[in-house]
Design a protein around this motif. Sequence first.
Motif, PDB file in Angstrom:
ATOM      1  N   LEU A 324       0.892  -1.218   0.005  1.00  0.00           N
ATOM      2  CA  LEU A 324       0.043  -0.101  -0.016  1.00  0.00           C
ATOM      3  C   LEU A 324       1.114   1.268   0.083  1.00  0.00           C
ATOM      4  O   LEU A 324       0.627   2.199  -0.663  1.00  0.00           O
ATOM      5  N   ALA A 325       1.701   1.360   0.830  1.00  0.00           N
ATOM      6  CA  ALA A 325       2.893   2.453   0.785  1.00  0.00           C
ATOM      7  C   ALA A 325       3.383   2.780  -0.589  1.00  0.00           C
ATOM      8  O   ALA A 325       3.541   3.800  -0.999  1.00  0.00           O
ATOM      9  N   ASP A 326       4.108   1.543  -1.254  1.00  0.00           N
ATOM     10  CA  ASP A 326       4.686   1.742  -2.553  1.00  0.00           C
ATOM     11  C   ASP A 326       3.508   2.233  -3.546  1.00  0.00           C
ATOM     12  O   ASP A 326       3.969   3.262  -4.330  1.00  0.00           O
ATOM     13  N   MET A 327       2.277   1.795  -3.437  1.00  0.00           N
ATOM     14  CA  MET A 327       1.154   2.456  -4.292  1.00  0.00           C
ATOM     15  C   MET A 327       0.759   3.872  -4.146  1.00  0.00           C
ATOM     16  O   MET A 327       0.868   4.493  -5.189  1.00  0.00           O
ATOM     17  N   TYR A 328       0.966   4.378  -2.801  1.00  0.00           N
ATOM     18  CA  TYR A 328       0.665   5.891  -2.704  1.00  0.00           C
ATOM     19  C   TYR A 328       2.003   6.416  -3.227  1.00  0.00           C
ATOM     20  O   TYR A 328       1.696   7.613  -3.845  1.00  0.00           O
ATOM     21  N   ILE A 329       3.247   5.883  -2.897  1.00  0.00           N
ATOM     22  CA  ILE A 329       4.121   6.880  -3.201  1.00  0.00           C
ATOM     23  C   ILE A 329       4.595   6.761  -4.732  1.00  0.00           C
ATOM     24  O   ILE A 329       5.041   7.973  -5.088  1.00  0.00           O
ATOM     25  N   CYS A 330       4.014   5.937  -5.419  1.00  0.00           N
ATOM     26  CA  CYS A 330       4.425   5.615  -6.810  1.00  0.00           C
ATOM     27  C   CYS A 330       3.520   6.687  -7.536  1.00  0.00           C
ATOM     28  O   CYS A 330       2.323   6.534  -7.542  1.00  0.00           O
ATOM     29  N   CYS A 331       3.777   7.649  -8.424  1.00  0.00           N
ATOM     30  CA  CYS A 331       3.259   8.820  -9.017  1.00  0.00           C
ATOM     31  C   CYS A 331       2.654   8.257 -10.380  1.00  0.00           C
ATOM     32  O   CYS A 331       1.885   8.847 -10.853  1.00  0.00           O
ATOM     33  N   SER A 332       2.905   7.071 -10.620  1.00  0.00           N
ATOM     34  CA  SER A 332       2.381   6.531 -12.107  1.00  0.00           C
ATOM     35  C   SER A 332       0.858   6.083 -11.930  1.00  0.00           C
ATOM     36  O   SER A 332       0.104   5.927 -12.734  1.00  0.00           O
ATOM     37  N   PHE A 333       0.334   5.928 -10.606  1.00  0.00           N
ATOM     38  CA  PHE A 333      -0.863   5.289 -10.281  1.00  0.00           C
ATOM     39  C   PHE A 333      -1.980   6.592 -10.261  1.00  0.00           C
ATOM     40  O   PHE A 333      -1.503   7.621  -9.886  1.00  0.00           O
ATOM     41  N   PRO A 334      -3.095   6.433 -10.525  1.00  0.00           N
ATOM     42  CA  PRO A 334      -4.212   7.616 -10.657  1.00  0.00           C
ATOM     43  C   PRO A 334      -4.160   8.064  -9.197  1.00  0.00           C
ATOM     44  O   PRO A 334      -4.214   7.323  -8.213  1.00  0.00           O
ATOM     45  N   LEU A 336      -6.890   8.916  -7.600  1.00  0.00           N
ATOM     46  CA  LEU A 336      -7.783   8.168  -6.583  1.00  0.00           C
ATOM     47  C   LEU A 336      -7.475   6.710  -6.089  1.00  0.00           C
ATOM     48  O   LEU A 336      -7.628   6.490  -4.851  1.00  0.00           O
ATOM     49  N   THR A 337      -6.444   6.213  -6.971  1.00  0.00           N
ATOM     50  CA  THR A 337      -5.921   4.898  -6.560  1.00  0.00           C
ATOM     51  C   THR A 337      -4.998   5.322  -5.200  1.00  0.00           C
ATOM     52  O   THR A 337      -4.972   4.497  -4.211  1.00  0.00           O
ATOM     53  N   ARG A 338      -4.260   6.119  -5.606  1.00  0.00           N
ATOM     54  CA  ARG A 338      -3.162   6.398  -4.653  1.00  0.00           C
ATOM     55  C   ARG A 338      -3.846   7.021  -3.365  1.00  0.00           C
ATOM     56  O   ARG A 338      -3.665   6.487  -2.160  1.00  0.00           O
ATOM     57  N   MET A 339      -4.848   7.696  -3.201  1.00  0.00           N
ATOM     58  CA  MET A 339      -5.673   8.005  -2.089  1.00  0.00           C
ATOM     59  C   MET A 339      -6.345   6.798  -1.439  1.00  0.00           C
ATOM     60  O   MET A 339      -6.294   6.706  -0.215  1.00  0.00           O
ATOM     61  N   SER A 340      -6.783   6.070  -2.161  1.00  0.00           N
ATOM     62  CA  SER A 340      -7.564   5.121  -1.901  1.00  0.00           C
ATOM     63  C   SER A 340      -6.467   4.036  -0.944  1.00  0.00           C
ATOM     64  O   SER A 340      -6.660   3.344   0.031  1.00  0.00           O
ATOM     65  N   VAL A 389      -3.931  14.403  -3.283  1.00  0.00           N
ATOM     66  CA  VAL A 389      -3.040  13.387  -2.748  1.00  0.00           C
ATOM     67  C   VAL A 389      -2.007  13.607  -1.619  1.00  0.00           C
ATOM     68  O   VAL A 389      -1.686  12.695  -0.718  1.00  0.00           O
ATOM     69  N   PHE A 390      -1.527  14.718  -1.581  1.00  0.00           N
ATOM     70  CA  PHE A 390      -0.702  15.280  -0.568  1.00  0.00           C
ATOM     71  C   PHE A 390      -1.632  15.130   0.683  1.00  0.00           C
ATOM     72  O   PHE A 390      -0.979  14.802   1.874  1.00  0.00           O
ATOM     73  N   TYR A 391      -2.475  15.699   0.782  1.00  0.00           N
ATOM     74  CA  TYR A 391      -3.336  15.859   1.748  1.00  0.00           C
ATOM     75  C   TYR A 391      -4.000  14.450   2.421  1.00  0.00           C
ATOM     76  O   TYR A 391      -4.230  14.457   3.646  1.00  0.00           O
ATOM     77  N   ALA A 392      -4.136  13.649   1.588  1.00  0.00           N
ATOM     78  CA  ALA A 392      -4.529  12.195   2.009  1.00  0.00           C
ATOM     79  C   ALA A 392      -3.454  11.716   2.603  1.00  0.00           C
ATOM     80  O   ALA A 392      -3.726  11.015   3.793  1.00  0.00           O
ATOM     81  N   GLY A 393      -2.010  11.924   2.371  1.00  0.00           N
ATOM     82  CA  GLY A 393      -0.972  11.371   2.885  1.00  0.00           C
ATOM     83  C   GLY A 393      -0.635  11.926   4.239  1.00  0.00           C
ATOM     84  O   GLY A 393      -0.490  11.533   5.350  1.00  0.00           O
ATOM     85  N   CYS A 394      -1.151  13.291   4.464  1.00  0.00           N
ATOM     86  CA  CYS A 394      -0.907  13.855   5.653  1.00  0.00           C
ATOM     87  C   CYS A 394      -1.725  13.526   6.717  1.00  0.00           C
ATOM     88  O   CYS A 394      -1.442  13.421   7.834  1.00  0.00           O
TER      89      CYS A 394
END
Length: 583
Positions: A324-334, A336-340, A389-394
């Motif tokens: 899940l962390a890899d998916m959030y950090i990877c910018c190639s994913f859309p 909404l996918t990263r936020m999810s 996406v940044f706010y979702a991470g915060c």
Amino acid sequence: MGVEPANYTKEEQYQQMEADDDIDRTDSEIVFHIRQALKSASSDENDDYNELVGLLHYNDRLSPEDVAMLVTSLKALSGAVSCIDTVLHGSLLDTIFNMSLWSYGPEVMDALIELIITLAASSGKYVDSCLDMLVCNFTPPKRFIEALKWPYGVAKKDHVLVRVHSALEYISGLVPLAPSRLLPIVLQRMPKVFNNLQEPVVVMFVENMFKLESSAIGELVGRRMLIMAVVDLLIDFDVEVGWDDILEENPQKGIFEMDLMVTTFEHLKYCKENGRLVEVFESLLQSFQITVLNAYKSKFAQFVIFYACSLDSEICGTRFAEFLADMYICCSFPPLTRMSAVAYLASFMSRGRFLSTPLVVNILGRLAKCCSDYCRLQSGNSDPKIHRVFYAGCQAIMYVLCFRMRSIIDIPNLKSQISGFPLSQIFTSHLEPLKVCLPSIVEEFLQQAKSANLLRKSGTPVFHDMLESELSKAFGGIERLDISIRPNFVYWSMVRKTYEDDEGSSDEDVDVFYPETNRAASRDEGIVESFEDDYLDEFNDTLNRMSITPKDSTLKSRFGRNSQTPMQMPSKLRPSMSPESSL
């Protein structure tokens, strides 16, 4: 014990030999009659053929003589498959392939299975039909569903299914291409409709899919696809069945009391006990990414992978968190996918008490670095939707720390490690995440951070007086990041905060994060219940540590119970909603 032939008188032995000869002659006559009947199908005088087809149709209240005739006829057909023509004897083949093992006793079942195996081995043109017939017998006819509640029904189920799966393995040994043909048939026959009448059928079909997955031919059939198909079925269940529908049927029913979930959990436990969990987990992970991650309002399916993680926290739990962390950090994913992904990650690390504190700190460090790097690259536009996406991470970082702060700072080297994270730079950046993220999370985070002396900038503590600004309100209202990060396990309760003494939390802590949600939930019968002493020993090691232990369920009888270790978190849960943000 029977009487040995040597104990018979000569007259009795002679009479027995005559009786055996009569049976042999009768069998031979029936075999001859079957062959003649098959030949007659091409002529106008085909009464014998029609009589044979009619015999196979008959299955109600068979007399011993009827059973004997049917068994002999089926065996005779097994010896005459070379005489069967797909066109000429189409009605006979249709009848055979539509026969249900559930309608007969052991002798007829064995004879029918023998015929199906012989047909499959005789010609490739029968393989699909034979496999389909066996798969159709995964579940009983509708008239038999009620009988499954009684011992004789359970016994019948065992008698049928052991023959079905033995036949599938036997055919696979005789016909090398059979396993590859089996998977599409299983997927096609998998039930799709969910209602009170259909639920036992769905559960039984899934049981058979799991039995096939763990069998000797599972790898040849396609283990990964079978697992993914079950997850897809759970997603369909999410869509078709609302939580309100479940409560209307039984207000006291929880997620883990649903037979479909019980069956899935039992299979994962079986895989763990047999050293196959890691292998199966990879299939679950792939299915989670493809199906569950972006599913709208998923209520049940995600708990399958959560349970698998709880069974093996060191491998599966770590793998899932890093995935899940890899998916959030990877910018190639859309976006909404990263936020999810980060929403699931936050809930998983917060509620998964089986996850080690060092792992949580390591993942938090990766998230913090990602958010800090993002801040340095941004200037000018502060529209929250651009930086969603940044706010979702915060918000994920704050959410996890609300749950885990105390356990982290209690370990000196981990406290030192987290103090070195660029949290102050992130939360005091020009993007102002504290003004955008959910106020209830921000407030709790700041209280704990202040007590832990965690946020400092140039040696001065950092705190905001205004927790909810007009910017936060304009960011989305009810579709704000609280929806994106809504916890999968519902409650914030009995968590020791950094600003509390060692006596622990009070009952007033329950509504810190989502007071509106929790108050609304408490009005629903059977959803929010008091913390009780009922618990499951198995879940003390697995689900209980993840705060999703059911208060009481059918799992109790299957997994046992232990009254020595009290639960640490609430026992009842409301199904989660997967991220549904319009950002």
